[in-house]
Design an enzyme around this catalytic site. Structure first.
Site, PDB file in Angstrom:
ATOM      1  N   CYS A 102      -0.459  10.609 -18.989  1.00 47.43           N
ATOM      2  CA  CYS A 102      -0.505  11.339 -18.343  1.00 47.43           C
ATOM      3  C   CYS A 102      -1.401  11.974 -16.856  1.00 47.43           C
ATOM      4  O   CYS A 102      -1.699  12.421 -15.856  1.00 47.43           O
ATOM      5  CB  CYS A 102      -0.813  13.549 -19.440  1.00 47.43           C
ATOM      6  SG  CYS A 102       0.776  14.306 -19.910  1.00 47.43           S
TER       7      CYS A 102
ATOM      8  N   ALA B  73      -3.712  17.727 -26.661  1.00 43.44           N
ATOM      9  CA  ALA B  73      -4.044  15.989 -26.464  1.00 43.44           C
ATOM     10  C   ALA B  73      -3.577  15.084 -28.126  1.00 43.44           C
ATOM     11  O   ALA B  73      -3.272  15.653 -28.984  1.00 43.44           O
ATOM     12  CB  ALA B  73      -5.421  15.381 -26.963  1.00 43.44           C
TER      13      ALA B  73
ATOM     14  N   ASN C 274      -6.685  18.361 -16.420  1.00 40.62           N
ATOM     15  CA  ASN C 274      -5.926  16.841 -16.582  1.00 40.62           C
ATOM     16  C   ASN C 274      -7.623  16.266 -15.344  1.00 40.62           C
ATOM     17  O   ASN C 274      -7.952  14.989 -15.910  1.00 40.62           O
ATOM     18  CB  ASN C 274      -4.961  16.114 -16.332  1.00 40.62           C
ATOM     19  CG  ASN C 274      -3.834  16.235 -17.678  1.00 40.62           C
ATOM     20  OD1 ASN C 274      -4.548  16.773 -18.766  1.00 40.62           O
ATOM     21  ND2 ASN C 274      -3.304  16.069 -18.270  1.00 40.62           N
TER      22      ASN C 274
HETATM   23  P1  NAD Z   1       8.544  12.881 -23.179  1.00 40.42           P
HETATM   24  O1  NAD Z   1       8.993  11.609 -22.632  1.00 40.42           O
HETATM   25  O2  NAD Z   1       7.697  12.437 -24.989  1.00 40.42           O
HETATM   26  O3  NAD Z   1       9.526  14.150 -24.315  1.00 40.42           O
HETATM   27  C1  NAD Z   1      10.457  14.653 -22.987  1.00 40.42           C
HETATM   28  C2  NAD Z   1      11.344  14.849 -23.161  1.00 40.42           C
HETATM   29  O4  NAD Z   1      12.829  15.549 -22.445  1.00 40.42           O
HETATM   30  C3  NAD Z   1      12.811  13.291 -23.637  1.00 40.42           C
HETATM   31  O5  NAD Z   1      12.799  13.180 -25.195  1.00 40.42           O
HETATM   32  C4  NAD Z   1      13.777  13.686 -23.166  1.00 40.42           C
HETATM   33  O6  NAD Z   1      15.172  12.790 -23.442  1.00 40.42           O
HETATM   34  C5  NAD Z   1      13.849  14.536 -22.703  1.00 40.42           C
HETATM   35  N1  NAD Z   1      14.688  14.972 -21.607  1.00 40.42           N
HETATM   36  C6  NAD Z   1      14.987  14.636 -20.023  1.00 40.42           C
HETATM   37  N2  NAD Z   1      15.290  15.963 -19.583  1.00 40.42           N
HETATM   38  C7  NAD Z   1      16.372  16.389 -19.962  1.00 40.42           C
HETATM   39  C8  NAD Z   1      17.306  17.097 -20.296  1.00 40.42           C
HETATM   40  N3  NAD Z   1      18.059  17.175 -18.780  1.00 40.42           N
HETATM   41  N4  NAD Z   1      17.542  18.236 -21.506  1.00 40.42           N
HETATM   42  C9  NAD Z   1      17.300  17.789 -22.031  1.00 40.42           C
HETATM   43  N5  NAD Z   1      16.663  16.757 -22.653  1.00 40.42           N
HETATM   44  C10 NAD Z   1      16.105  16.261 -21.565  1.00 40.42           C
HETATM   45  O7  NAD Z   1       7.487  13.257 -22.984  1.00 40.42           O
HETATM   46  P2  NAD Z   1       6.690  14.270 -23.322  1.00 40.42           P
HETATM   47  O8  NAD Z   1       5.137  14.048 -23.279  1.00 40.42           O
HETATM   48  O9  NAD Z   1       7.230  15.242 -24.112  1.00 40.42           O
HETATM   49  O10 NAD Z   1       5.548  15.540 -21.633  1.00 40.42           O
HETATM   50  C11 NAD Z   1       6.298  16.494 -21.268  1.00 40.42           C
HETATM   51  C12 NAD Z   1       5.708  17.227 -20.331  1.00 40.42           C
HETATM   52  O11 NAD Z   1       4.854  17.579 -20.848  1.00 40.42           O
HETATM   53  C13 NAD Z   1       5.334  16.320 -19.147  1.00 40.42           C
HETATM   54  O12 NAD Z   1       5.757  17.177 -18.094  1.00 40.42           O
HETATM   55  C14 NAD Z   1       4.458  15.592 -19.922  1.00 40.42           C
HETATM   56  O13 NAD Z   1       2.946  15.422 -18.193  1.00 40.42           O
HETATM   57  C15 NAD Z   1       3.812  17.427 -19.853  1.00 40.42           C
HETATM   58  N6  NAD Z   1       3.175  17.301 -21.377  1.00 40.42           N
HETATM   59  C16 NAD Z   1       2.547  16.356 -21.919  1.00 40.42           C
HETATM   60  C17 NAD Z   1       1.502  15.848 -23.203  1.00 40.42           C
HETATM   61  C18 NAD Z   1       1.267  15.526 -24.040  1.00 40.42           C
HETATM   62  O14 NAD Z   1       0.852  14.645 -24.894  1.00 40.42           O
HETATM   63  N7  NAD Z   1       2.056  13.782 -23.935  1.00 40.42           N
HETATM   64  C19 NAD Z   1       0.597  17.207 -22.888  1.00 40.42           C
HETATM   65  C20 NAD Z   1       0.267  18.486 -22.901  1.00 40.42           C
HETATM   66  C21 NAD Z   1       2.007  18.127 -21.134  1.00 40.42           C
HETATM   67  C1  UGA Z   2      -4.951  14.850 -22.358  1.00 45.03           C
HETATM   68  C2  UGA Z   2      -5.679  15.751 -22.661  1.00 45.03           C
HETATM   69  O1  UGA Z   2      -7.336  15.985 -22.704  1.00 45.03           O
HETATM   70  C3  UGA Z   2      -4.886  17.148 -22.754  1.00 45.03           C
HETATM   71  O2  UGA Z   2      -5.680  17.804 -23.018  1.00 45.03           O
HETATM   72  C4  UGA Z   2      -3.742  17.417 -22.031  1.00 45.03           C
HETATM   73  O3  UGA Z   2      -2.629  17.904 -22.776  1.00 45.03           O
HETATM   74  C5  UGA Z   2      -2.573  15.834 -21.996  1.00 45.03           C
HETATM   75  O4  UGA Z   2      -3.890  14.393 -21.555  1.00 45.03           O
HETATM   76  C6  UGA Z   2      -1.253  16.054 -21.190  1.00 45.03           C
HETATM   77  O5  UGA Z   2      -1.476  16.260 -19.922  1.00 45.03           O
HETATM   78  O6  UGA Z   2      -0.654  15.232 -21.554  1.00 45.03           O
HETATM   79  P1  UGA Z   2      -3.840  12.960 -24.310  1.00 45.03           P
HETATM   80  O7  UGA Z   2      -4.205  11.269 -23.086  1.00 45.03           O
HETATM   81  O8  UGA Z   2      -3.381  12.592 -25.086  1.00 45.03           O
HETATM   82  O9  UGA Z   2      -4.832  14.243 -23.721  1.00 45.03           O
HETATM   83  O10 UGA Z   2      -5.413  12.031 -24.567  1.00 45.03           O
HETATM   84  P2  UGA Z   2      -7.096  12.235 -24.330  1.00 45.03           P
HETATM   85  O11 UGA Z   2      -7.444  12.370 -25.584  1.00 45.03           O
HETATM   86  O12 UGA Z   2      -7.693  13.011 -23.408  1.00 45.03           O
HETATM   87  O13 UGA Z   2      -7.512  10.746 -23.599  1.00 45.03           O
HETATM   88  C7  UGA Z   2      -6.623   9.930 -22.561  1.00 45.03           C
HETATM   89  C8  UGA Z   2      -7.099   8.487 -22.380  1.00 45.03           C
HETATM   90  O14 UGA Z   2      -8.764   8.725 -22.161  1.00 45.03           O
HETATM   91  C9  UGA Z   2      -7.192   7.863 -23.342  1.00 45.03           C
HETATM   92  O15 UGA Z   2      -6.550   6.004 -23.528  1.00 45.03           O
HETATM   93  C10 UGA Z   2      -8.487   8.133 -24.510  1.00 45.03           C
HETATM   94  O16 UGA Z   2      -9.430   7.177 -25.189  1.00 45.03           O
HETATM   95  C11 UGA Z   2     -10.223   7.639 -23.181  1.00 45.03           C
HETATM   96  N1  UGA Z   2     -11.250   8.780 -23.204  1.00 45.03           N
HETATM   97  C12 UGA Z   2     -11.141   9.918 -24.158  1.00 45.03           C
HETATM   98  C13 UGA Z   2     -11.906   7.836 -22.649  1.00 45.03           C
HETATM   99  O17 UGA Z   2     -11.637   6.492 -22.886  1.00 45.03           O
HETATM  100  N2  UGA Z   2     -13.442   8.205 -23.028  1.00 45.03           N
HETATM  101  C14 UGA Z   2     -13.520  10.179 -22.999  1.00 45.03           C
HETATM  102  O18 UGA Z   2     -14.688   9.963 -23.957  1.00 45.03           O
HETATM  103  C15 UGA Z   2     -12.574  10.195 -23.563  1.00 45.03           C
END
Ligand code: NAD
Ligand code: UGA
Length: 459
Positions: A275, A163, A223
């Site tokens: 997400c 997260a 999620n």
């Molecule tokens: P992000 O947008 O921050 O980063 C993705 C990066 O990939 C970008 O910098 C983009 O320029 C690059 N990219 C895209 N196409 C490309 C290519 N063909 N070659 C090289 N680089 C390329 O996204 P993120 O938040 O890191 O999320 C990435 C994935 O992980 C998503 O599927 C998301 O659902 C998942 N995820 C995100 C979180 C989170 O907390 N943000 C947590 C768990 C899972």
């Molecule tokens: C969430 C999941 O917690 C991660 O496990 C997952 O990897 C990630 O999505 C992802 O796939 O991107 P994130 O979105 O970074 O992580 O943050 P969270 O802490 O889950 O919060 C999500 C939203 O829910 C925020 O806006 C937060 O303020 C809100 N929230 C969270 C509430 O309103 N109430 C709560 O009790 C908890």
């Protein structure tokens, strides 16, 4: 130095950067390279000002960068060198064509698969780290096999559960690491290689191996279930406001049941982040495309309640402020989608700001880390908006404070001095239930929190 293996991560975003920094710090025997099509992003990773803020990230990058962690813009060379490729490119909701507004947009993902076959000169393990629809690995495999070049690409699913705001801690001490593979000899061998990497720092009992499709789907479901808890408690917050009950007391009461647990039961103005919404929409789309309409409708309600909660919050602000906010200055406390991040993607703050601007309020937005992103999110409609790093100045002559993000700093402010700066009657709308309502009321504010009886001086 001779490295045991060369790991590449494609995508240097919120997931790719922190994940690989932690991997490099815990696996000094592996060379870890991170690439991105966005060269600016790579330059930022190579500078002192990293492109994202996460507590603990700077230190870990400093220890490893140039030792066994490298940020690089040359994608073809990096692919050629790699033994194992993690893919963590973005997978946003599709905005066009079939499945628009619901399905995952897999164009970045497909481009990556094509880049891998174009530049590979050895067989590789390809690890899905992005969140993807179930069965994406099958499409990936078909693309990777299409060149028929004698190389073998084994696709593994290893979804990320970090997260934002706690990414480094989540990566160093994960509840679990999930590794999904085909249950074939080569699939299981590849899974063992990924297990080997995580075993450098994660106890073996927390590394779960399973079937590829279960692993892909587990990420979406994790999620969906987390978001469902928030929507469940938020739906009850509406009832509390009618029935003079207190949502925090209810969260405590139900969360004390060990079968329910206390986490993710904080009522709020709605969840945000890149997400939850995207992944649930994707789950809904998949269920519908298999003809499972009841399943799709069930999960879609999680999103609908979230929209309802945001709308309810803003409607309450306007009605309470005597049905008009025209030319009233309103201080937004916070804009990030949660505390401890610069990230504003899908932040409820965007919704609140846009609605208040439409109602002709004069916004002054303050946030310890997210003001630059706020400017980007509101570009084109913010001619009257002031971005103010100092929360005290943000409240000068304001009629109301609307608390959007649960930053600790907002709890510790001197609200007596803030009240003196504000117009009267002065309102506080706490969208996170973090402020001391009774104290604010006692010094003269009219206080409205989520799922709690209002405390006002009008009756
Ligand atoms: P992000 O947008 O921050 O980063 C993705 C990066 O990939 C970008 O910098 C983009 O320029 C690059 N990219 C895209 N196409 C490309 C290519 N063909 N070659 C090289 N680089 C390329 O996204 P993120 O938040 O890191 O999320 C990435 C994935 O992980 C998503 O599927 C998301 O659902 C998942 N995820 C995100 C979180 C989170 O907390 N943000 C947590 C768990 C899972
Ligand atoms: C969430 C999941 O917690 C991660 O496990 C997952 O990897 C990630 O999505 C992802 O796939 O991107 P994130 O979105 O970074 O992580 O943050 P969270 O802490 O889950 O919060 C999500 C939203 O829910 C925020 O806006 C937060 O303020 C809100 N929230 C969270 C509430 O309103 N109430 C709560 O009790 C908890």
């Amino acid at each position: 130095m001779d490295f045991k293996k060369r790991v590449l991560c494609i995508g240097a975003g919120y997931v790719g950067g922190p994940t690989m920094a932690v991997m490099a710090s815990r696996c000094p025997d592996y060379k870890v390279t991170v690439v991105d099509i966005n060269e600016d992003r790579i330059n930022q990773w190579n500078s002192e000002n990293l492109p994202i803020f996460e507590p603990g990230l700077d230190e870990i990058v400093k220890q490893t960068k140039g030792v066994n962690l490298f940020f690089f813009a040359d994608i073809p060379t990096s692919i050629r060198e790699a033994d194992i490729v993690f893919v963590s490119v973005n997978t946003p909701t599709k905005t066009f064509g079939y499945g628009a507004g619901m399905a995952s947009d897999l164009q970045y993902w497909e481009k990556t698969a094509n880049q891998i076959i174009e530049h590979s000169i050895n067989s590789k393990i390809i690890v899905e780290r992005s969140t993807l629809p179930v069965k994406t690995a099958q499409a990936m495999e078909r693309i990777l096999k299409s060149k028929n070049n004698g190389l073998h690409f084994e696709v593994i699913s290893n979804p990320e559960f970090l997260a934002e705001g706690t990414a480094i801690k989540d990566l160093l001490e994960p509840d679990r690491v999930l590794i999904g593979s085909h249950q074939t000899e080569s699939g299981l061998k590849a899974a063992r290689e990924i297990v080997d990497i995580y075993s450098h720092w994660v106890p073996r009992g927390k590394i779960i191996t399973m079937n590829l499709w279960s692993s892909e789907l587990s990420k979406l479901v994790a999620n969906a279930v987390l978001a469902q808890r928030i929507s469940s408690i938020n739906s009850i917050s509406a009832l509390c406001e009618k029935a003079d009950a207190d949502i925090s007391e209810i969260s405590f009461a139900i969360g004390s049941d060990s079968r329910i647990g206390s986490k993710f039961l904080n009522a709020s103005l709605g969840f945000g982040g890149s997400c939850f919404k995207k992944d649930i929409l994707n789950l809904v789309y998949i269920a519908r495309s298999y003809g499972l309409f009841e399943v799709a409708d069930y999960w879609e309600m999680v999103i609908k309640i979230n929209e309802y909660q945001k709308e309810r919050f803003i409607r309450n602000i306007i009605e309470t402020m005597f049905n008009t906010v025209v030319n009233k200055k309103i201080a937004l406390f916070g804009f990030a989608f949660k505390a401890n991040t610069t990230d504003t993607r899908e932040s409820p703050g965007i919704y609140v700001a846009k609605k208040l601007i439409e109602e002709k309020a004069l916004l002054s937005i303050t946030d310890p880390k997210a003001l630059e992103n706020a400017k980007i999110d509101l570009a084109g409609m913010d001619s009257t908006v002031v971005y103010e790093p100092d929360p005290y100045k943000a409240t000068d002559d304001a009629s109301a404070i609307v608390l959007v993000t649960e930053w600790e700093t907002f709890k510790a402010l001197d609200y007596e001095s803030i009240l003196k700066r504000m117009k009267k009657p002065a309102f506080v709308f706490d969208g996170r239930n973090i402020l001391n309502r009774r104290q604010l009321f006692d010094i003269g504010f009219n206080v409205y929190a989520i799922g709690k009886p209002p405390l006002n001086h009008f009756d």
